[in-house]
Design an enzyme around this catalytic site. Sequence first.
Site, mmCIF file in Angstrom:
data_model
loop_
_atom_site.group_PDB
_atom_site.id
_atom_site.type_symbol
_atom_site.label_atom_id
_atom_site.label_comp_id
_atom_site.label_asym_id
_atom_site.label_seq_id
_atom_site.Cartn_x
_atom_site.Cartn_y
_atom_site.Cartn_z
ATOM 1 N N TYR A 15 45.570 47.773 37.884
ATOM 2 C CA TYR A 15 46.438 47.957 36.719
ATOM 3 C C TYR A 15 47.443 49.037 37.080
ATOM 4 C CZ TYR A 15 43.035 45.331 33.957
ATOM 5 O OH TYR A 15 42.210 44.347 33.473
ATOM 6 N N GLU B 128 42.383 40.306 37.725
ATOM 7 C CA GLU B 128 42.826 41.191 36.637
ATOM 8 C C GLU B 128 44.053 41.933 37.137
ATOM 9 O OE1 GLU B 128 40.036 43.703 34.560
ATOM 10 O OE2 GLU B 128 38.454 42.203 34.756
ATOM 11 N N GLU C 286 33.663 43.898 38.813
ATOM 12 C CA GLU C 286 33.772 45.346 39.059
ATOM 13 C C GLU C 286 32.399 46.017 39.198
ATOM 14 O OE1 GLU C 286 36.539 47.171 36.254
ATOM 15 O OE2 GLU C 286 38.185 45.958 37.014
ATOM 16 N N GLN D 276 45.163 40.714 29.533
ATOM 17 C CA GLN D 276 44.404 39.513 29.211
ATOM 18 C C GLN D 276 45.337 38.530 28.488
ATOM 19 O OE1 GLN D 276 40.651 40.541 27.320
ATOM 20 N NE2 GLN D 276 40.113 41.989 28.926
ATOM 21 N N GLU E 268 38.389 37.815 27.474
ATOM 22 C CA GLU E 268 37.121 38.562 27.490
ATOM 23 C C GLU E 268 36.674 38.799 26.049
ATOM 24 O OE1 GLU E 268 37.232 42.247 29.721
ATOM 25 O OE2 GLU E 268 35.205 42.796 29.107
HETATM 26 O O1 AHR Z 1 40.615 43.889 31.233
HETATM 27 C C1 AHR Z 1 40.006 45.020 30.694
HETATM 28 C C2 AHR Z 1 38.905 45.590 31.566
HETATM 29 O O2 AHR Z 1 39.450 46.171 32.708
HETATM 30 C C3 AHR Z 1 37.899 44.591 32.100
HETATM 31 O O3 AHR Z 1 36.865 44.362 31.214
HETATM 32 C C4 AHR Z 1 37.375 45.267 33.330
HETATM 33 O O4 AHR Z 1 36.946 44.364 34.292
HETATM 34 C C5 AHR Z 1 38.520 46.146 33.783
HETATM 35 O O5 AHR Z 1 38.119 47.419 34.096
#
Ligand code: AHR
Length: 512
Positions: free
Chosen positions: A262, A311, A182, A359, A36
């Site tokens: 996450y 993600e 998102e 990432q 990103e």
């Molecule tokens: O990966 C970091 C961020 O986390 C991304 O930009 C977003 O899609 C998510 O909230």
Amino acid sequence: MATFTRIEDGESPSITIHPSHKIAKISDNIYGGFTEHMGRCIYGGIYDPGNPLSDENGFRKDVIEALKELRVPVVRYPGGNFVATYNWLDGVGPKEKRPKRPELAWIGVETNEFGTDEFMKWCEVVGAEPYLCLNMGTGTLSDALAWLEYCNSDRDTYYANLRRKNGREKPYNVKYWALGNECWGPWQVEQMTKEDYAKKAYQWAKALKLLDPSITLILCGETGYSSWDHHVLKECVRWDVHGLGDQNQTKSLIDMHSIHVYTADREHLPNATAPRSAERAIQMASALIDLARIENEVPATVPKQKICFDEWNVWDPVRAPGEQGAEERYTLSDALAVAVWLNAFVRQARDLGMANIAQSVNVISPLMTTRDGLVKQTIWWPLLLFSRYMRGHTLALHVRGPEYTGRTRPAWIRAAIETPYLDCSAALGDDGFVNLAVANLHEQNDYPVDLDGLRIAHGDRVAVFLVTGDHVGVANTADEQKVGIAESSWDGKGKFTFVKHSFTLLRWKPAE
Ligand code: AHR
């Protein structure tokens, strides 16, 4: 898939495995990456012109080598939250003419020095397929169609010709396209309601597939278990777009459903078991896809939409804020959490079409660049072992072992899914080798384990790859790599001891 029986103190753990118990093909794309325009991922990460470590394109050669070693099959780009205000046209053509723009996701300035053509070239060098995410924030359907035409059309039309003018004759044939990122998030520019998104995504999907029916379209889901996921799947997992009632139809408008999770906790066991929530998320999203198909009477001839976990990782945004580049410093506890994440992907391979670690460089990443080198963080090592060996087909496992019964994060894990100390998955590679991945999450206990079903030919040995460290808090730095892979072998006799706070991959050729 793995089934689990909890044992009490004094009982002996076992793992039952048989090479004929294949249950699902593992998509190579579960080892995908994500780059990103955020922090130092693109600028200073994959693209660092003028640095002696970069090639003539400005691409960091050490990063390319690492991602090749990782055999990254597909890379998502350009966001993430960044994409919600991104105009792809700003990033093509002569670099000196590209505009600098305010960047609203991470509050910076985007120079547009790196754009579509640079990304495509970089993917070719890495040997990965590109996966592009469309701007459904400030972007219009016309912008999206123009980008698709620029990348994929071989006709004599305006944007295909613009690509030719910019030096690329042949189309890039980008297969994977995401319908926004998102779009449900309150932080998102042009956040949408689920009703508005579903309506828009459906219309965009129809137009994009009219322009290029060969693409794989990915719907924007949330966690996989939200009312957003439920609603957008119900509205968009449709098949009879043209109202022809053809029951032999094999195509659908939406091919995959994206989800993001996450995990993180400051205590080791809630941290290491947190990815179990992601495994349950896959199961719940899969059930919602089934439900949408049932309610919309999608014929069985249309393949089931897979989940695109585009993600995932360990990330505490308070510890490593996005606006400051999200440069997480990973510990051994995080490496074990990543092993549990990847075990979950192998176990749930039937439903998973793709997964992208968020990432690939510097931003919440296993790889960190410095001006003069590359640091491989703790989480790199289980990821490398998985990507090297945990391909082919998932094997069914039965694990008898002790269970962690303390606090979990999120709390709902406790009632929804078990949290074994020995978290396992197995794969039968196309080379005929069996690969068994075991994370022992316990901080004090080594576990001698009976491996029921392990048979090797006389004289053969089991290859052993071990990732561990002095304690769960250790991390790697530019000066010292405290966590790496220790290789050895075992004669396959008796019990194998999975040592405390470790990840072990065992690999053997089964006897005929
Ligand atoms: O990966 C970091 C961020 O986390 C991304 O930009 C977003 O899609 C998510 O909230």
